[in-house]
Design a protein around this motif. Structure first.
Motif, mmCIF file in Angstrom:
data_model
loop_
_atom_site.group_PDB
_atom_site.id
_atom_site.type_symbol
_atom_site.label_atom_id
_atom_site.label_comp_id
_atom_site.label_asym_id
_atom_site.label_seq_id
_atom_site.Cartn_x
_atom_site.Cartn_y
_atom_site.Cartn_z
ATOM 1 N N GLU A 7 -10.064 1.191 15.783
ATOM 2 C CA GLU A 7 -8.700 1.465 14.775
ATOM 3 C C GLU A 7 -8.181 0.133 14.693
ATOM 4 O O GLU A 7 -7.370 -0.046 13.646
ATOM 5 C CB GLU A 7 -8.177 2.327 15.424
ATOM 6 N N TYR A 8 -8.403 -0.999 15.480
ATOM 7 C CA TYR A 8 -7.888 -2.290 15.373
ATOM 8 C C TYR A 8 -8.808 -3.458 14.933
ATOM 9 O O TYR A 8 -8.469 -4.401 14.598
ATOM 10 C CB TYR A 8 -7.522 -2.833 16.593
ATOM 11 N N PHE A 9 -9.785 -2.730 14.331
ATOM 12 C CA PHE A 9 -10.827 -3.613 13.637
ATOM 13 C C PHE A 9 -10.589 -4.057 12.282
ATOM 14 O O PHE A 9 -10.487 -5.219 11.653
ATOM 15 C CB PHE A 9 -12.295 -2.908 13.899
ATOM 16 N N PHE A 10 -10.093 -3.050 11.496
ATOM 17 C CA PHE A 10 -9.719 -3.314 10.056
ATOM 18 C C PHE A 10 -8.499 -2.378 9.915
ATOM 19 O O PHE A 10 -8.772 -0.984 9.721
ATOM 20 C CB PHE A 10 -10.759 -3.164 9.072
ATOM 21 N N ASN A 11 -7.368 -2.795 9.740
ATOM 22 C CA ASN A 11 -6.331 -1.777 9.052
ATOM 23 C C ASN A 11 -6.101 -1.633 7.808
ATOM 24 O O ASN A 11 -5.747 -2.689 6.987
ATOM 25 C CB ASN A 11 -5.192 -2.482 9.699
ATOM 26 N N PHE A 12 -6.850 -0.772 7.108
ATOM 27 C CA PHE A 12 -6.762 -0.862 5.698
ATOM 28 C C PHE A 12 -5.501 -0.807 4.810
ATOM 29 O O PHE A 12 -5.150 -1.347 4.000
ATOM 30 C CB PHE A 12 -7.716 0.623 5.161
ATOM 31 N N ARG A 13 -4.541 -0.098 5.489
ATOM 32 C CA ARG A 13 -3.288 -0.042 5.159
ATOM 33 C C ARG A 13 -2.461 -1.371 4.994
ATOM 34 O O ARG A 13 -1.886 -2.056 3.863
ATOM 35 C CB ARG A 13 -2.343 1.086 5.686
ATOM 36 N N LEU A 14 -2.718 -2.096 6.188
ATOM 37 C CA LEU A 14 -2.237 -3.459 5.996
ATOM 38 C C LEU A 14 -2.730 -4.406 5.050
ATOM 39 O O LEU A 14 -2.374 -5.311 4.448
ATOM 40 C CB LEU A 14 -2.208 -4.010 7.332
ATOM 41 N N ALA A 15 -4.139 -4.269 4.991
ATOM 42 C CA ALA A 15 -4.762 -5.174 3.860
ATOM 43 C C ALA A 15 -4.562 -4.946 2.589
ATOM 44 O O ALA A 15 -4.284 -5.945 1.557
ATOM 45 C CB ALA A 15 -6.332 -4.925 4.062
ATOM 46 N N SER A 18 -0.876 -6.411 2.000
ATOM 47 C CA SER A 18 -0.812 -7.662 2.328
ATOM 48 C C SER A 18 -1.521 -8.442 1.026
ATOM 49 O O SER A 18 -1.400 -9.634 0.927
ATOM 50 C CB SER A 18 -1.597 -8.075 3.580
ATOM 51 N N PHE A 19 -2.477 -7.643 0.531
ATOM 52 C CA PHE A 19 -3.423 -8.439 -0.696
ATOM 53 C C PHE A 19 -2.472 -9.129 -1.597
ATOM 54 O O PHE A 19 -2.817 -10.214 -2.033
ATOM 55 C CB PHE A 19 -4.278 -7.243 -1.250
ATOM 56 N N PRO A 20 -1.344 -8.641 -2.162
ATOM 57 C CA PRO A 20 -0.801 -9.402 -3.234
ATOM 58 C C PRO A 20 -0.159 -10.660 -3.003
ATOM 59 O O PRO A 20 -0.262 -11.630 -3.579
ATOM 60 C CB PRO A 20 0.591 -8.247 -3.503
ATOM 61 N N TYR A 21 0.031 -10.644 -1.427
ATOM 62 C CA TYR A 21 0.765 -11.972 -1.004
ATOM 63 C C TYR A 21 -0.413 -13.147 -0.565
ATOM 64 O O TYR A 21 -0.180 -14.138 -0.983
ATOM 65 C CB TYR A 21 1.632 -11.625 0.330
ATOM 66 N N VAL A 22 -1.457 -12.370 0.011
ATOM 67 C CA VAL A 22 -2.398 -13.328 0.327
ATOM 68 C C VAL A 22 -3.078 -13.833 -1.047
ATOM 69 O O VAL A 22 -3.525 -15.293 -0.900
ATOM 70 C CB VAL A 22 -3.443 -12.674 0.891
ATOM 71 N N ILE A 23 -3.267 -13.134 -2.016
ATOM 72 C CA ILE A 23 -3.954 -13.442 -3.359
ATOM 73 C C ILE A 23 -3.338 -14.790 -3.826
ATOM 74 O O ILE A 23 -3.664 -15.226 -4.839
ATOM 75 C CB ILE A 23 -3.979 -12.148 -4.166
ATOM 76 N N GLN A 24 -1.831 -14.899 -3.647
ATOM 77 C CA GLN A 24 -1.076 -15.897 -4.184
ATOM 78 C C GLN A 24 -1.724 -17.422 -3.820
ATOM 79 O O GLN A 24 -1.556 -18.090 -4.698
ATOM 80 C CB GLN A 24 0.296 -15.635 -3.604
ATOM 81 N N GLY A 25 -2.347 -17.405 -2.705
ATOM 82 C CA GLY A 25 -3.084 -18.618 -2.312
ATOM 83 C C GLY A 25 -4.422 -18.985 -3.295
ATOM 84 O O GLY A 25 -4.797 -20.110 -2.980
ATOM 85 N N ILE A 26 -4.754 -18.072 -4.112
ATOM 86 C CA ILE A 26 -5.819 -18.418 -4.818
ATOM 87 C C ILE A 26 -5.758 -19.289 -5.787
ATOM 88 O O ILE A 26 -6.574 -20.169 -5.983
ATOM 89 C CB ILE A 26 -6.451 -17.008 -5.434
ATOM 90 N N MET A 195 -6.917 -9.499 8.655
ATOM 91 C CA MET A 195 -6.674 -10.200 7.585
ATOM 92 C C MET A 195 -7.700 -11.267 7.409
ATOM 93 O O MET A 195 -7.876 -12.020 6.449
ATOM 94 C CB MET A 195 -5.225 -11.388 8.193
ATOM 95 N N TYR A 196 -8.201 -11.667 8.639
ATOM 96 C CA TYR A 196 -9.590 -12.513 8.482
ATOM 97 C C TYR A 196 -10.559 -11.824 7.620
ATOM 98 O O TYR A 196 -11.194 -12.703 6.724
ATOM 99 C CB TYR A 196 -10.173 -13.004 9.924
ATOM 100 N N ILE A 197 -10.746 -10.458 7.893
ATOM 101 C CA ILE A 197 -11.679 -9.829 7.158
ATOM 102 C C ILE A 197 -11.348 -9.651 5.683
ATOM 103 O O ILE A 197 -12.262 -9.886 4.755
ATOM 104 C CB ILE A 197 -12.013 -8.255 7.760
ATOM 105 N N LEU A 198 -10.126 -9.523 5.313
ATOM 106 C CA LEU A 198 -9.615 -9.388 4.102
ATOM 107 C C LEU A 198 -9.872 -10.808 3.286
ATOM 108 O O LEU A 198 -10.433 -10.886 2.069
ATOM 109 C CB LEU A 198 -8.040 -9.162 4.023
#
Length: 225
Positions: A7-15, A18-26, A195-198
């Motif tokens: 359950e700690y491998f990939f948190n789909f809800r967090l991904a 967080s996607f709108p914030y992370v994608i700002q770096g594109i 976040m690293y997987i995302l």
């Protein structure tokens, strides 16, 4: 394997959140990779000509530059530009240091690709152009480069893919690109794995698009033959 807390491998809800914030770096990711590709290709072309020149005053510096840049990790070069040069009174912003570092480094690889592509063109075409009275640069522009571009396109596309992925190193000098954004969220939420997987999936998506464009251009050149 039974002790792994999946359950700690990939948190789909967090991904998703967080996607709108992370994608700002594109924006920075694409800026650094595309601008570095342009200037690296430009510098690499002249390095290739110097490398092929019979004039030792051109050939030796070109060889030395290519050897040095291919032997130095990009991260070391970024640290020299961003943290080392201020000691000499030369200050670069993080983005400028990243642009310089990736441009200078990628130019060495593109120089060898360009050299190989140009050298693969039959020498008889140079002789035929000379017999028609074409100058060196006219021959290069009208006859050699159009053929060399097709040969160089696949490896140059690989350099672009490496640049896109390599921009993650710019996070080490505080450039707010994709990986830096992901690290910020990972630290705040104590979930670096998600976040690293995302960010890995985002890089994969970008590189997949570039690969599709590469295939399209290659097929277009084949049709125009």
């Amino acid at each position: 394997m039974g002790n792994i807390q999946w359950e700690y491998f990939f948190n789909f809800r967090l991904a998703i959140e967080s996607f709108p914030y992370v994608i700002q770096g594109i924006g920075y990711t694409l800026l650094i990779s595309l601008v570095s590709m342009f200037f690296g290709l430009l510098l690499g072309f002249f390095l290739a000509l110097g490398r092929m020149s019979k004039n030792l005053l051109l050939q030796i510096p070109a060889r030395g530059y290519i050897s040095f840049m291919r032997g130095v990790p990009v991260l070391v070069l970024l640290f020299i530009l961003y943290f080392g040069f201020p000691m000499l009174g030369i200050n670069f912003t993080a983005v400028t240091a990243a642009l310089l570092g990736f441009s200078l480094n990628s130019a060495a690889y593109m120089a060898e690709i360009n050299r190989s592509a140009i050298s693969s063109i039959d020498k008889g075409q140079w002789e035929a152009a000379a017999s028609l009275g074409l100058s060196y640069w006219q021959t290069m522009r009208r006859i050699i480069l159009p053929q060399a571009i097709k040969i160089a396109m696949p490896p140059l596309s690989n350099v672009l893919l490496d640049l896109i992925k390599g921009t993650s190193l710019a996070a080490m000098i505080t450039v707010p690109e994709l990986f830096q954004k992901a690290k910020i969220v990972g630290g705040r939420e104590f979930d670096y794995m998600t976040m690293y997987i995302l960010v890995a999936l985002i890089y994969w998506g970008i590189c997949s698009i570039i690969s599709v464009l590469q295939n399209y251009l290659e097929k277009r050149y084949e049709v125009n033959e």
